[in-house]
Design a protein around this motif. Structure first.
Motif, PDB file in Angstrom:
ATOM      1  N   GLY A   1       0.797  -1.213   0.000  1.00 22.95           N
ATOM      2  CA  GLY A   1       0.000   0.000   0.000  1.00 22.95           C
ATOM      3  C   GLY A   1       0.832   1.267   0.000  1.00 22.95           C
ATOM      4  O   GLY A   1       2.056   1.239   0.166  1.00 22.95           O
ATOM      5  N   PRO A   2       0.170   2.437  -0.183  1.00 24.38           N
ATOM      6  CA  PRO A   2       0.874   3.717  -0.217  1.00 24.38           C
ATOM      7  C   PRO A   2       1.409   4.116   1.155  1.00 24.38           C
ATOM      8  O   PRO A   2       0.988   3.586   2.181  1.00 24.38           O
ATOM      9  N   SER A   3       2.325   5.075   1.136  1.00 23.11           N
ATOM     10  CA  SER A   3       2.977   5.545   2.361  1.00 23.11           C
ATOM     11  C   SER A   3       2.757   7.040   2.543  1.00 23.11           C
ATOM     12  O   SER A   3       2.190   7.715   1.670  1.00 23.11           O
ATOM     13  N   VAL A   4       3.204   7.553   3.687  1.00 24.06           N
ATOM     14  CA  VAL A   4       3.143   8.983   3.996  1.00 24.06           C
ATOM     15  C   VAL A   4       4.584   9.500   4.076  1.00 24.06           C
ATOM     16  O   VAL A   4       5.425   8.904   4.753  1.00 24.06           O
ATOM     17  N   LEU A   5       4.836  10.583   3.377  1.00 28.79           N
ATOM     18  CA  LEU A   5       6.173  11.174   3.324  1.00 28.79           C
ATOM     19  C   LEU A   5       6.151  12.534   4.012  1.00 28.79           C
ATOM     20  O   LEU A   5       5.387  13.421   3.638  1.00 28.79           O
ATOM     21  N   THR A   6       6.969  12.697   5.048  1.00 26.75           N
ATOM     22  CA  THR A   6       7.062  13.953   5.786  1.00 26.75           C
ATOM     23  C   THR A   6       8.444  14.552   5.543  1.00 26.75           C
ATOM     24  O   THR A   6       9.462  13.939   5.882  1.00 26.75           O
ATOM     25  N   ILE A   7       8.471  15.736   4.922  1.00 27.36           N
ATOM     26  CA  ILE A   7       9.738  16.393   4.579  1.00 27.36           C
ATOM     27  C   ILE A   7       9.879  17.658   5.413  1.00 27.36           C
ATOM     28  O   ILE A   7       9.013  18.533   5.397  1.00 27.36           O
ATOM     29  N   ARG A   8      10.975  17.727   6.160  1.00 26.95           N
ATOM     30  CA  ARG A   8      11.279  18.908   6.984  1.00 26.95           C
ATOM     31  C   ARG A   8      12.463  19.645   6.363  1.00 26.95           C
ATOM     32  O   ARG A   8      13.540  19.066   6.201  1.00 26.95           O
ATOM     33  N   CYS A   9      12.235  20.918   5.997  1.00 29.70           N
ATOM     34  CA  CYS A   9      13.285  21.735   5.383  1.00 29.70           C
ATOM     35  C   CYS A   9      13.937  22.630   6.438  1.00 29.70           C
ATOM     36  O   CYS A   9      13.269  23.087   7.372  1.00 29.70           O
ATOM     37  N   THR A  10      15.212  22.905   6.277  1.00 33.01           N
ATOM     38  CA  THR A  10      15.901  23.809   7.198  1.00 33.01           C
ATOM     39  C   THR A  10      15.527  25.274   6.943  1.00 33.01           C
ATOM     40  O   THR A  10      15.722  26.112   7.803  1.00 33.01           O
ATOM     41  N   LYS A  11      14.989  25.542   5.746  1.00 31.39           N
ATOM     42  CA  LYS A  11      14.471  26.868   5.398  1.00 31.39           C
ATOM     43  C   LYS A  11      13.142  26.668   4.678  1.00 31.39           C
ATOM     44  O   LYS A  11      12.801  25.560   4.292  1.00 31.39           O
ATOM     45  N   ASN A  12      12.382  27.746   4.516  1.00 35.00           N
ATOM     46  CA  ASN A  12      11.137  27.631   3.758  1.00 35.00           C
ATOM     47  C   ASN A  12      11.420  27.064   2.367  1.00 35.00           C
ATOM     48  O   ASN A  12      12.403  27.445   1.714  1.00 35.00           O
ATOM     49  N   CYS A  13      10.541  26.160   1.940  1.00 31.94           N
ATOM     50  CA  CYS A  13      10.825  25.452   0.690  1.00 31.94           C
ATOM     51  C   CYS A  13       9.526  25.080  -0.025  1.00 31.94           C
ATOM     52  O   CYS A  13       8.437  25.168   0.532  1.00 31.94           O
TER      53      CYS A  13
ATOM     54  N   ILE B   1      12.302  13.173  -5.625  1.00 32.52           N
ATOM     55  CA  ILE B   1      11.951  14.291  -4.749  1.00 32.52           C
ATOM     56  C   ILE B   1      12.798  15.510  -5.125  1.00 32.52           C
ATOM     57  O   ILE B   1      14.015  15.402  -5.274  1.00 32.52           O
ATOM     58  N   GLU B   2      12.124  16.654  -5.276  1.00 31.79           N
ATOM     59  CA  GLU B   2      12.829  17.910  -5.565  1.00 31.79           C
ATOM     60  C   GLU B   2      12.414  18.947  -4.532  1.00 31.79           C
ATOM     61  O   GLU B   2      11.223  19.118  -4.270  1.00 31.79           O
ATOM     62  N   VAL B   3      13.383  19.612  -3.934  1.00 27.41           N
ATOM     63  CA  VAL B   3      13.132  20.655  -2.942  1.00 27.41           C
ATOM     64  C   VAL B   3      13.792  21.947  -3.428  1.00 27.41           C
ATOM     65  O   VAL B   3      14.997  21.971  -3.710  1.00 27.41           O
ATOM     66  N   LYS B   4      12.975  23.005  -3.515  1.00 29.81           N
ATOM     67  CA  LYS B   4      13.487  24.316  -3.912  1.00 29.81           C
ATOM     68  C   LYS B   4      13.351  25.255  -2.730  1.00 29.81           C
ATOM     69  O   LYS B   4      12.241  25.470  -2.226  1.00 29.81           O
ATOM     70  N   PHE B   5      14.468  25.792  -2.283  1.00 29.30           N
ATOM     71  CA  PHE B   5      14.454  26.705  -1.143  1.00 29.30           C
ATOM     72  C   PHE B   5      14.044  28.102  -1.609  1.00 29.30           C
ATOM     73  O   PHE B   5      14.502  28.593  -2.652  1.00 29.30           O
ATOM     74  N   VAL B   6      13.165  28.733  -0.833  1.00 26.17           N
ATOM     75  CA  VAL B   6      12.580  30.010  -1.236  1.00 26.17           C
ATOM     76  C   VAL B   6      13.632  31.106  -1.271  1.00 26.17           C
ATOM     77  O   VAL B   6      13.701  31.891  -2.223  1.00 26.17           O
ATOM     78  N   LEU B   7      14.460  31.176  -0.266  1.00 24.76           N
ATOM     79  CA  LEU B   7      15.512  32.195  -0.227  1.00 24.76           C
ATOM     80  C   LEU B   7      16.709  31.693  -1.017  1.00 24.76           C
ATOM     81  O   LEU B   7      17.384  30.750  -0.614  1.00 24.76           O
ATOM     82  N   GLY B   8      16.940  32.302  -2.159  1.00 23.84           N
ATOM     83  CA  GLY B   8      18.030  31.851  -3.022  1.00 23.84           C
ATOM     84  C   GLY B   8      17.479  30.979  -4.132  1.00 23.84           C
ATOM     85  O   GLY B   8      16.276  30.777  -4.273  1.00 23.84           O
ATOM     86  N   THR B   9      18.366  30.441  -4.940  1.00 25.55           N
ATOM     87  CA  THR B   9      17.958  29.615  -6.082  1.00 25.55           C
ATOM     88  C   THR B   9      18.390  28.163  -5.914  1.00 25.55           C
ATOM     89  O   THR B   9      18.435  27.421  -6.885  1.00 25.55           O
ATOM     90  N   LYS B  10      18.720  27.777  -4.690  1.00 24.36           N
ATOM     91  CA  LYS B  10      19.221  26.429  -4.455  1.00 24.36           C
ATOM     92  C   LYS B  10      18.100  25.395  -4.625  1.00 24.36           C
ATOM     93  O   LYS B  10      17.013  25.531  -4.058  1.00 24.36           O
ATOM     94  N   VAL B  11      18.372  24.370  -5.429  1.00 31.92           N
ATOM     95  CA  VAL B  11      17.444  23.260  -5.641  1.00 31.92           C
ATOM     96  C   VAL B  11      18.203  21.959  -5.415  1.00 31.92           C
ATOM     97  O   VAL B  11      19.311  21.776  -5.935  1.00 31.92           O
ATOM     98  N   VAL B  12      17.612  21.078  -4.611  1.00 38.33           N
ATOM     99  CA  VAL B  12      18.225  19.770  -4.388  1.00 38.33           C
ATOM    100  C   VAL B  12      17.254  18.696  -4.863  1.00 38.33           C
ATOM    101  O   VAL B  12      16.043  18.818  -4.700  1.00 38.33           O
ATOM    102  N   ARG B  13      17.804  17.648  -5.450  1.00 38.45           N
ATOM    103  CA  ARG B  13      16.997  16.539  -5.958  1.00 38.45           C
ATOM    104  C   ARG B  13      17.620  15.223  -5.500  1.00 38.45           C
ATOM    105  O   ARG B  13      18.830  15.117  -5.359  1.00 38.45           O
ATOM    106  N   SER B  14      16.732  14.233  -5.333  1.00 41.45           N
ATOM    107  CA  SER B  14      17.231  12.914  -4.956  1.00 41.45           C
ATOM    108  C   SER B  14      16.188  11.860  -5.312  1.00 41.45           C
ATOM    109  O   SER B  14      14.979  12.126  -5.281  1.00 41.45           O
ATOM    110  N   LEU B  15      16.660  10.662  -5.651  1.00 40.57           N
ATOM    111  CA  LEU B  15      15.785   9.520  -5.895  1.00 40.57           C
ATOM    112  C   LEU B  15      15.782   8.680  -4.619  1.00 40.57           C
ATOM    113  O   LEU B  15      16.787   8.065  -4.269  1.00 40.57           O
ATOM    114  N   LEU B  16      14.628   8.674  -3.916  1.00 41.03           N
ATOM    115  CA  LEU B  16      14.523   7.989  -2.635  1.00 41.03           C
ATOM    116  C   LEU B  16      13.683   6.726  -2.770  1.00 41.03           C
ATOM    117  O   LEU B  16      12.641   6.733  -3.443  1.00 41.03           O
ATOM    118  N   ALA B  17      14.130   5.650  -2.122  1.00 39.24           N
ATOM    119  CA  ALA B  17      13.389   4.390  -2.112  1.00 39.24           C
ATOM    120  C   ALA B  17      12.363   4.432  -0.980  1.00 39.24           C
ATOM    121  O   ALA B  17      12.725   4.412   0.199  1.00 39.24           O
TER     122      ALA B  17
END
Length: 222
Positions: free
Chosen positions: A139-151, A180-196
């Motif tokens: 079945g499906p899962s729940v993903l909780t993502i906590r960013c160090t800055k607004n994202c 998963i792709e996370v874009k931080f609001v302050l600045g143009t930093k974008v991080v991506r990762s393939l998570l299992a």
């Protein structure tokens, strides 16, 4: 006397021959039953996934699909037959491929665009087998993502949850490899990762400008 005896012998032989039942024809050897492949309904629409070597945008018959990752696009309900595929991307958004591909019916089809502007069908799986595999995966899962800055968070190319937040909760996440792709609001930093992502689980991820990390995972409460 000898002639009479010979005639009697011939008459007896003829009588025996007439009373002998005819030989029965031997039935042909039975052939072993052949295993039939899973039925594929060629008239059904298919799901087409197009992968590029670099970030790209793809259209099939002039229509956009779902962006699963920067270089992966998915198109559902694709009619079987010759379909026009256009891919652009890379440096200066140059043309990567512009041509036709034969899409079979009732299949999940994967196509790869290479650096020489060629498109190759790399995989064909009957849609019935794909559905069975998904059901077996759990079945499906729940993903909780906590960013160090607004994202702002995207899952498989689609934005999820509230934007400009430090905590994003995504429900009904299919198990398997998720982009998963996370874009931080302050600045143009974008991080991506393939998570299992495991099935029937609650997964916690911490996002920093250095990357994404799964910090905890536990079974969902029943």
């Amino acid at each position: 006397m000898r002639l009479a005896a010979a005639l009697l012998a011939l008459v007896a032989s003829a009588a025996l021959a007439q009373g002998t039942p005819p030989a029965q024809a031997k039935p042909p050897d039975a052939k072993p039953a052949e295993t039939q492949p899973a039925e594929v309904k060629s008239g059904e629409n298919s799901t087409l996934t197009v992968r590029c070597m670099d970030d790209c945008s793809v259209r099939v018959d002039g229509k956009a699909g779902l962006r699963k990752a920067p270089n992966i696009w998915e198109f559902k309900d694709v009619s079987p037959g010759q379909r026009r595929i256009e891919a652009n991307g890379g440096f200066l958004n140059r043309p990567l491929y512009n041509g036709y591909a034969e899409v079979p019916g009732g299949m999940q089809v994967t196509a790869q665009v290479d650096s020489n502007k060629r498109l190759t069908i790399t995989d064909r799986i009957p849609l019935g087998e794909v559905k069975e595999a998904k059901a077996a995966a759990g079945g499906p899962s729940v993903l909780t993502i906590r960013c160090t800055k607004n994202c702002t968070v995207s899952l498989d190319g689609a934005r999820k949850g509230a934007s400009q937040a430090q905590l994003v909760v995504i429900r009904d996440v299919p198990p398997g490899d998720r982009n998963i792709e996370v874009k931080f609001v302050l600045g143009t930093k974008v991080v991506r990762s393939l998570l299992a992502i495991p099935a029937d689980s609650e997964v916690f991820v911490t996002a920093t400008e250095s990357g994404l990390n799964i910090t905890n995972s536990k079974p969902l409460a029943k």
